[in-house]
Motif scaffolding. Structure first.
Motif, mmCIF file in Angstrom:
data_model
loop_
_atom_site.group_PDB
_atom_site.id
_atom_site.type_symbol
_atom_site.label_atom_id
_atom_site.label_comp_id
_atom_site.label_asym_id
_atom_site.label_seq_id
_atom_site.Cartn_x
_atom_site.Cartn_y
_atom_site.Cartn_z
ATOM 1 N N MET A 179 4.170 -7.396 -6.008
ATOM 2 C CA MET A 179 4.721 -7.322 -4.653
ATOM 3 C C MET A 179 4.129 -8.421 -3.774
ATOM 4 O O MET A 179 4.834 -9.115 -3.055
ATOM 5 N N GLY A 180 2.803 -8.584 -3.816
ATOM 6 C CA GLY A 180 2.167 -9.699 -3.107
ATOM 7 C C GLY A 180 2.367 -10.997 -3.854
ATOM 8 O O GLY A 180 2.747 -12.016 -3.276
ATOM 9 N N GLY A 181 2.053 -10.967 -5.147
ATOM 10 C CA GLY A 181 2.449 -12.032 -6.050
ATOM 11 C C GLY A 181 1.597 -13.274 -6.122
ATOM 12 O O GLY A 181 1.808 -14.105 -6.997
ATOM 13 N N HIS A 182 0.610 -13.430 -5.233
ATOM 14 C CA HIS A 182 -0.132 -14.682 -5.207
ATOM 15 C C HIS A 182 -1.620 -14.505 -5.469
ATOM 16 O O HIS A 182 -2.408 -15.438 -5.262
ATOM 17 N N SER A 183 -2.010 -13.325 -5.906
ATOM 18 C CA SER A 183 -3.403 -13.052 -6.304
ATOM 19 C C SER A 183 -4.394 -13.352 -5.186
ATOM 20 O O SER A 183 -5.511 -13.805 -5.442
ATOM 21 N N ASP A 184 -3.974 -13.094 -3.935
ATOM 22 C CA ASP A 184 -4.851 -13.399 -2.808
ATOM 23 C C ASP A 184 -5.021 -12.213 -1.855
ATOM 24 O O ASP A 184 -5.465 -12.387 -0.726
ATOM 25 N N LEU A 185 -4.676 -11.014 -2.305
ATOM 26 C CA LEU A 185 -4.822 -9.844 -1.443
ATOM 27 C C LEU A 185 -4.955 -8.587 -2.291
ATOM 28 O O LEU A 185 -4.592 -8.566 -3.460
ATOM 29 N N LEU A 186 -5.521 -7.546 -1.672
ATOM 30 C CA LEU A 186 -5.526 -6.201 -2.234
ATOM 31 C C LEU A 186 -4.733 -5.309 -1.284
ATOM 32 O O LEU A 186 -5.030 -5.240 -0.089
ATOM 33 N N MET A 187 -3.717 -4.638 -1.811
ATOM 34 C CA MET A 187 -2.901 -3.736 -1.004
ATOM 35 C C MET A 187 -2.226 -2.722 -1.919
ATOM 36 O O MET A 187 -2.115 -2.921 -3.127
ATOM 37 N N GLY A 188 -1.753 -1.629 -1.323
ATOM 38 C CA GLY A 188 -0.983 -0.633 -2.049
ATOM 39 C C GLY A 188 -0.102 0.130 -1.089
ATOM 40 O O GLY A 188 -0.219 -0.007 0.128
ATOM 41 N N HIS A 189 0.805 0.956 -1.635
ATOM 42 C CA HIS A 189 1.619 1.787 -0.755
ATOM 43 C C HIS A 189 1.998 3.098 -1.423
ATOM 44 O O HIS A 189 1.948 3.230 -2.652
ATOM 45 N N VAL A 190 2.338 4.050 -0.578
ATOM 46 C CA VAL A 190 2.860 5.352 -0.987
ATOM 47 C C VAL A 190 4.225 5.511 -0.348
ATOM 48 O O VAL A 190 4.407 5.180 0.830
ATOM 49 N N ALA A 191 5.202 6.016 -1.105
ATOM 50 C CA ALA A 191 6.541 6.258 -0.582
ATOM 51 C C ALA A 191 7.032 7.625 -1.026
ATOM 52 O O ALA A 191 6.768 8.049 -2.161
ATOM 53 N N SER A 192 7.742 8.306 -0.145
ATOM 54 C CA SER A 192 8.327 9.604 -0.490
ATOM 55 C C SER A 192 9.439 9.933 0.491
ATOM 56 O O SER A 192 9.400 9.535 1.659
ATOM 57 N N ARG A 193 10.422 10.687 0.007
ATOM 58 C CA ARG A 193 11.486 11.196 0.869
ATOM 59 C C ARG A 193 11.195 12.606 1.359
ATOM 60 O O ARG A 193 12.025 13.206 2.049
ATOM 61 N N ASN A 194 10.030 13.121 0.985
ATOM 62 C CA ASN A 194 9.609 14.446 1.423
ATOM 63 C C ASN A 194 8.739 14.287 2.671
ATOM 64 O O ASN A 194 7.613 13.790 2.586
ATOM 65 N N PRO A 195 9.222 14.693 3.842
ATOM 66 C CA PRO A 195 8.456 14.460 5.071
ATOM 67 C C PRO A 195 7.120 15.199 5.106
ATOM 68 O O PRO A 195 6.160 14.703 5.718
ATOM 69 N N ASP A 196 7.029 16.347 4.463
ATOM 70 C CA ASP A 196 5.760 17.078 4.442
ATOM 71 C C ASP A 196 4.702 16.330 3.633
ATOM 72 O O ASP A 196 3.530 16.264 4.021
ATOM 73 N N LEU A 197 5.121 15.765 2.508
ATOM 74 C CA LEU A 197 4.187 14.984 1.699
ATOM 75 C C LEU A 197 3.722 13.749 2.457
ATOM 76 O O LEU A 197 2.531 13.416 2.460
ATOM 77 N N MET A 198 4.649 13.066 3.125
ATOM 78 C CA MET A 198 4.267 11.857 3.859
ATOM 79 C C MET A 198 3.365 12.185 5.047
ATOM 80 O O MET A 198 2.450 11.423 5.371
ATOM 81 N N ALA A 199 3.594 13.321 5.693
ATOM 82 C CA ALA A 199 2.716 13.726 6.794
ATOM 83 C C ALA A 199 1.303 13.976 6.297
ATOM 84 O O ALA A 199 0.319 13.605 6.961
ATOM 85 N N ALA A 200 1.183 14.586 5.118
ATOM 86 C CA ALA A 200 -0.142 14.839 4.552
ATOM 87 C C ALA A 200 -0.840 13.546 4.178
ATOM 88 O O ALA A 200 -2.041 13.371 4.409
ATOM 89 N N VAL A 201 -0.091 12.607 3.598
ATOM 90 C CA VAL A 201 -0.668 11.306 3.224
ATOM 91 C C VAL A 201 -1.078 10.526 4.470
ATOM 92 O O VAL A 201 -2.153 9.893 4.503
ATOM 93 N N GLU A 202 -0.258 10.577 5.516
ATOM 94 C CA GLU A 202 -0.591 9.862 6.743
ATOM 95 C C GLU A 202 -1.843 10.451 7.397
ATOM 96 O O GLU A 202 -2.696 9.712 7.899
ATOM 97 N N GLU A 203 -1.967 11.771 7.371
ATOM 98 C CA GLU A 203 -3.169 12.387 7.937
ATOM 99 C C GLU A 203 -4.402 11.998 7.129
ATOM 100 O O GLU A 203 -5.471 11.718 7.687
ATOM 101 N N TRP A 204 -4.263 11.966 5.801
ATOM 102 C CA TRP A 204 -5.375 11.536 4.955
ATOM 103 C C TRP A 204 -5.813 10.124 5.320
ATOM 104 O O TRP A 204 -6.998 9.846 5.462
ATOM 105 N N ARG A 205 -4.845 9.228 5.490
ATOM 106 C CA ARG A 205 -5.185 7.847 5.822
ATOM 107 C C ARG A 205 -5.909 7.765 7.158
ATOM 108 O O ARG A 205 -6.908 7.063 7.303
ATOM 109 N N LYS A 206 -5.400 8.482 8.142
ATOM 110 C CA LYS A 206 -5.980 8.436 9.473
ATOM 111 C C LYS A 206 -7.404 8.982 9.487
ATOM 112 O O LYS A 206 -8.301 8.401 10.103
ATOM 113 N N VAL A 207 -7.622 10.074 8.781
ATOM 114 C CA VAL A 207 -8.931 10.726 8.799
ATOM 115 C C VAL A 207 -9.927 10.014 7.889
ATOM 116 O O VAL A 207 -11.107 9.864 8.222
#
Length: 372
Positions: free
Chosen positions: A200-228
């Motif tokens: 996705m980044g493609g140039h070996s110059d960064l560290l990144m990742g992502h989470v995706a879901s169509r379930n709003p409850d799962l995404m809310a839990a993941v977002e709270e985890w990230r924030k906390v």
């Protein structure tokens, strides 16, 4: 796979997601917002407030990632941060999770050394027999298809349906194929994780990742985890990833096409004892890959007859970088046995990059010929 192909993201539209909302005089390129503080008089509701919670650069990146995935996305500072968020936000003490025994080894370490210590029962199965025994005993089923590094595949639709029927949640690591090569959410998977450090980044110059879901409850839990937890992406890394995504389509197309050309030729080379590439008609993953994926990918593996020859091949080829990781514009290779993967000592994982394929093949062939 017609159903998934019909749901491919509109890549031209992706390139203009920002541009079509610009006001006159605004920059076309995404600005880098490097700030931990925001001007915030009065009530903070509805405004950016603190750099651990909001950042315009990674929020626009998430908009683009969401367009690619066809689902809401949250960005993380590495692929393992994304995997950790998906697991820690969903699993509870006393629950049971199932993970592949031949997938990315750090996922296994996270489960074995940390989740297991918190009262979570962790079980493992190899990818080729992952569906045997069913899933009714598991609360979370984590899949990786194709597996890294073996390139075995799982029927994602069948697994998603069975796990959902028993009340469980499925999480798929789609790092190796990206949303342009495979669309797990379209197949019924509940949540996708990926290391954007790779293609996705493609140039070996960064560290990144992502989470995706169509379930709003799962995404809310993941977002709270990230924030906390504070597992947030850096603005500069987010900016770099956004720039990398703008060329993902052309890079990924070339890498996958080149991998197919190389695989067909490596089958015939006398130094190669075994080759795995889902695009080869004789590969154990081929039929499932034809049905499930949009591209066969840029990863392949070859097995040479010894550790010494594998190392000589990797280190002597001028168009291959001896390095861990994958998905960059530079072709790279490594012996995965050195990290403890259960593979032959002569097993080489090759990540095909963006070099002109004939020039790359000439370099690979010359290095293999020199082993005899």
């Amino acid at each position: 796979m017609d159903e998934s192909k019909a749901k491919q993201p509109l890549l031209g539209e992706m390139l203009h997601l920002r541009g079509n909302s610009l006001q006159k005089g605004e920059p076309v390129a995404l600005p880098l917002t490097q700030s931990s503080m925001f001007h915030l008089p009065g009530s903070p509701e509805g405004f950016p407030n603190y750099g651990r919670v909001n950042n315009p650069t990674w929020e626009h990146l998430e908009h683009v990632l969401g367009h690619l995935e066809g689902a809401p996305c949250l960005a993380f500072p590495s692929g393992m941060a994304a995997i950790s968020a998906a697991l820690f936000a969903t699993v509870r003490a006393g629950q049971r999770i199932l993970i592949p025994s031949d997938g990315y080894y750090v996922t296994r370490l996270l489960a074995e050394r940390f989740l297991a210590n918190l009262g979570v029962t962790v079980e493992q199965r190899p990818t080729v027999t992952f569906e045997e025994g069913g899933f009714d005993r598991f609360d979370i089923v984590f899949v990786e298809s194709p597996s890294n590094p073996g390139l075995d595949m799982i029927d994602l639709r069948a697994v998603a349906q069975e796990v959902r029927a028993t009340g469980g949640i499925t999480i798929a690591d789609n790092t190796t194929l990206t949303p342009l090569g495979q669309r797990p959410l379209d197949l019924g998977i509940d949540m996708v994780v990926a290391s954007d450090t790779k293609a996705m980044g493609g140039h070996s110059d960064l560290l990144m990742g992502h989470v995706a879901s169509r379930n709003p409850d799962l995404m809310a839990a993941v977002e709270e985890w990230r924030k906390v937890s504070g597992a947030i992406p850096g603005p500069h890394e987010a900016w770099l990833l956004h720039r990398g995504l703008e060329t993902l389509d052309v890079r990924f197309e070339r890498m996958c096409n080149s991998a197919g050309v190389l695989a067909a030729r490596l089958v015939e080379h006398p130094a190669v004892q075994e080759i795995r590439y889902p695009g080869l008609p004789g590969d154990p993953s081929h039929e499932l890959a034809k049905a499930q994926t949009l591209k066969f990918g840029f990863l392949l593996s070859i097995t040479l007859d010894s550790e010494e020859r594998a190392e000589r091949f990797i280190n002597s080829c001028p168009l291959i970088r001896p390095a861990t990781s994958l998905g960059g514009v530079h072709s790279s290779a490594e012996r995965r046995a050195r990290w403890g993967d259960d593979v032959d000592p002569g097993f080489v994982r090759l990540s095909v990059g963006c070099e002109p394929v004939e020039e790359l093949w000439q370099a690979i062939e010359t290095s293999l010929d020199g082993l005899t």
